[in-house]
Design an enzyme around this catalytic site. Structure first.
Site, PDB file in Angstrom:
ATOM      1  N   HIS A   1      11.350   0.567  14.507  1.00 25.92           N
ATOM      2  CA  HIS A   1      11.507   2.009  14.340  1.00 25.92           C
ATOM      3  C   HIS A   1      12.735   2.545  15.052  1.00 25.92           C
ATOM      4  O   HIS A   1      13.292   3.581  14.660  1.00 25.92           O
ATOM      5  CB  HIS A   1      10.255   2.737  14.840  1.00 25.92           C
ATOM      6  CG  HIS A   1       9.042   2.454  14.012  1.00 25.92           C
ATOM      7  ND1 HIS A   1       7.783   2.861  14.382  1.00 25.92           N
ATOM      8  CD2 HIS A   1       8.882   1.798  12.833  1.00 25.92           C
ATOM      9  CE1 HIS A   1       6.913   2.475  13.476  1.00 25.92           C
ATOM     10  NE2 HIS A   1       7.552   1.819  12.532  1.00 25.92           N
TER      11      HIS A   1
ATOM     12  N   PHE B   1       3.579  -3.168  16.169  1.00 26.78           N
ATOM     13  CA  PHE B   1       4.807  -3.515  16.878  1.00 26.78           C
ATOM     14  C   PHE B   1       5.964  -2.561  16.614  1.00 26.78           C
ATOM     15  O   PHE B   1       7.132  -2.964  16.626  1.00 26.78           O
ATOM     16  CB  PHE B   1       5.238  -4.952  16.549  1.00 26.78           C
ATOM     17  CG  PHE B   1       4.096  -5.930  16.513  1.00 26.78           C
ATOM     18  CD1 PHE B   1       3.197  -6.005  17.565  1.00 26.78           C
ATOM     19  CD2 PHE B   1       3.899  -6.762  15.419  1.00 26.78           C
ATOM     20  CE1 PHE B   1       2.138  -6.898  17.536  1.00 26.78           C
ATOM     21  CE2 PHE B   1       2.843  -7.654  15.382  1.00 26.78           C
ATOM     22  CZ  PHE B   1       1.947  -7.722  16.438  1.00 26.78           C
ATOM     23  N   CYS B   2       5.675  -1.297  16.376  1.00 25.13           N
ATOM     24  CA  CYS B   2       6.725  -0.305  16.074  1.00 25.13           C
ATOM     25  C   CYS B   2       7.620  -0.781  14.927  1.00 25.13           C
ATOM     26  O   CYS B   2       8.831  -0.521  14.902  1.00 25.13           O
ATOM     27  CB  CYS B   2       7.550   0.016  17.307  1.00 25.13           C
ATOM     28  SG  CYS B   2       6.640   0.883  18.593  1.00 25.13           S
ATOM     29  N   ALA B   3       7.004  -1.464  13.982  1.00 26.64           N
ATOM     30  CA  ALA B   3       7.693  -1.931  12.777  1.00 26.64           C
ATOM     31  C   ALA B   3       6.685  -1.862  11.634  1.00 26.64           C
ATOM     32  O   ALA B   3       6.399  -2.848  10.965  1.00 26.64           O
ATOM     33  CB  ALA B   3       8.233  -3.340  12.963  1.00 26.64           C
TER      34      ALA B   3
ATOM     35  N   CYS C   1       1.147   2.808  16.589  1.00 27.89           N
ATOM     36  CA  CYS C   1       1.816   1.685  17.231  1.00 27.89           C
ATOM     37  C   CYS C   1       0.948   1.105  18.338  1.00 27.89           C
ATOM     38  O   CYS C   1       0.733   1.748  19.358  1.00 27.89           O
ATOM     39  CB  CYS C   1       3.141   2.159  17.820  1.00 27.89           C
ATOM     40  SG  CYS C   1       4.534   1.137  17.423  1.00 27.89           S
TER      41      CYS C   1
END
Length: 453
Positions: A129, A375-377, A395
């Protein structure tokens, strides 16, 4: 075995000393165990060398760029020397600028704020992100997740060929995925970008701690990374690269340090002349300890030798992947396939387990710290899990209870400070949890799985 072979083996098996290597944590089943930190991709433990260097400097702390006193001059020299050390670490071009920031996220938001008007931005949905989201004021094209490195290059080439060739353009790409650990074809992507008149920024947050990174060799226009993933504490980061867009943009923060001259106008307002150097985007009192800690980490990694560090990490990667492959219930997530080169970041799911429950059991029953979640993805993990891209999720805060299906995965990550014992304990723990189940009961609290009291 020859003497040289023994020496090489000893070198590969020797982790760099890090803080926390002797910390013990309690187990819910009783007793204590040395904590196994296997969440390097989120924040790597600080190198002991970095901590010692910072401690040695601390008594001499003084204002930077602000005072005539000895400690102020010393701190200013330390700060600017740190800049030069990091420039050397990144092999920057002579006319590049290096700006100290708070993190990779801060660095990429700074660059986003410096984009020329009507800039087009191209970014793969697979990005963290930090590199996926800052471009809200630009014309953004989000590219679908590629399944091979070659497909990544082809996808970018096709998108750039279809763009408006008259305006500025920027490509943002990761060097190593924070989800799969896979290395991206940065040099080839940079060549594609430049062939179509675009520039490229490299998110090296997961690459720089594991591999040498050369701005010139990769031919990227900018590079961003975080100190806390490079074995340096204190919330600092770096943006380094071409100076022209940065010099033409308004300061990222307006204030002292960024301004060269401020005068009152007759109408009551003020006129400001801004610096053209890195100071333009470093307003306020700088984080000299953070900058110094990054420079110390860069020196430590360089002196240890990346050839040795990469060889040792590959040894750990092979050990983890071989151990997980022996557990049929485990599915390792990958974009590019099993043979793709990667750093020490591996994500997986376990059949029959909520990932948060599994991660909680690793911690509570084995003293192993890993990461679970998205995982902020989010778009990438959802693609890898084959889920609806519109599904809601936070997240690292899965919503499902233990035993329920949830949209999240488990990530194990390691690096220069990881001893073999931590990896061996992790593999043993995975096998035992899958075979025998958890020894403790767990419940959901504030969206996370925790041991039941």
């Amino acid at each position: 075995m020859s003497v040289s072979t023994v020496a090489a083996t000893q070198t590969i098996c020797a982790p760099l000393p890090v803080l926390g290597r002797d910390v013990t944590v309690p187990l819910v089943t009783g007793g204590e165990v040395t904590y196994a930190a296997l969440d390097y991709a989120a924040s790597a433990p600080a190198l002991q060398r970095v901590w010692d260097d910072v401690a040695a400097y601390a008594p001499y702390y003084g204002s930077v760029h602000r005072g005539a006193g000895y400690l102020s001059q010393l701190s200013t020299d330390l700060f600017e020397n740190a800049r030069r050390t990091v420039e050397e670490f990144l092999d920057c071009r002579p006319d590049d600028q290096l700006i100290f920031t708070r993190s990779t996220t801060d660095s990429l938001n700074l660059l986003a704020a410096a984009l020329p008007a009507d800039c087009q931005v191209f970014v793969f949905e697979t990005e963290h992100h930090a590199s996926l989201l800052p471009w809200k004021d630009a014309r953004v094209t989000y590219l679908n997740a590629p399944r091979t490195p070659g497909q990544a290059v082809d996808t970018l080439q096709q998108a750039l060929a279809a763009r408006d060739p008259q305006g500025p353009a920027l490509v943002c790409v990761t060097g190593a995925s924070n989800v799969t650990g896979e290395l991206w074809p940065v040099r080839e992507l940079a060549a594609a970008a430049h062939a179509h008149g675009a520039r490229i920024v490299l998110d090296a947050a997961q690459l720089a701690p594991h591999h040498p990174v050369s701005v010139q060799d990769l031919d990227v226009d900018w590079i961003a990374f975080s100190g806390h993933k490079l074995y340096a504490p204190f919330g600092s980061g770096v943006l380094a690269g071409r100076a022209d867009w940065l010099q033409a943009a308004d300061p990222y923060l307006a204030g002292g340090g960024a301004s060269r001259k401020v005068t009152r106008r007759e109408d009551g307002g003020v006129d400001v002349e801004w610096h053209e150097s890195a100071a333009r985007h470093e307003a306020g009192s700088p984080n000299v300890i953070g900058a110094y800690s990054i420079a110390s980490a860069c020196k430590a990694l360089t002196e240890a030798g990346f050839d040795t560090l990469v060889a040792r990490e590959q040894h750990l990667i092979e050990k983890v992947r071989a151990g997980l492959a022996e557990v049929p219930e485990v599915k390792v997530l990958s974009l590019f396939g099993d043979d793709a080169p990667r750093v020490g970041v591996i994500s997986f799911v376990v059949d029959g387990w909520n990932s948060s429950h599994f991660a909680a059991a690793l911690s509570a029953e084995y003293g192993i710290g890993v990461r679970d979640g998205l995982f902020c993805a989010h778009p990438l993990v959802r693609t890898l899990l084959g889920s609806d891209p519109q599904t809601q999720g936070e997240c690292g805060a899965p919503e499902a209870a233990p035993g329920e299906k949830s949209l999240n995965a488990i990530r194990v990550s390691f690096g220069a400070g990881t001893p073999d014992e931590h990896v061996d304990r992790f593999i043993t723990a995975v096998r035992e949890l899958v075979t025998d189940g958890a020894k403790w009961n767990y419940r959901t609290e504030d969206g996370r799985c925790v041991p039941a009291v």
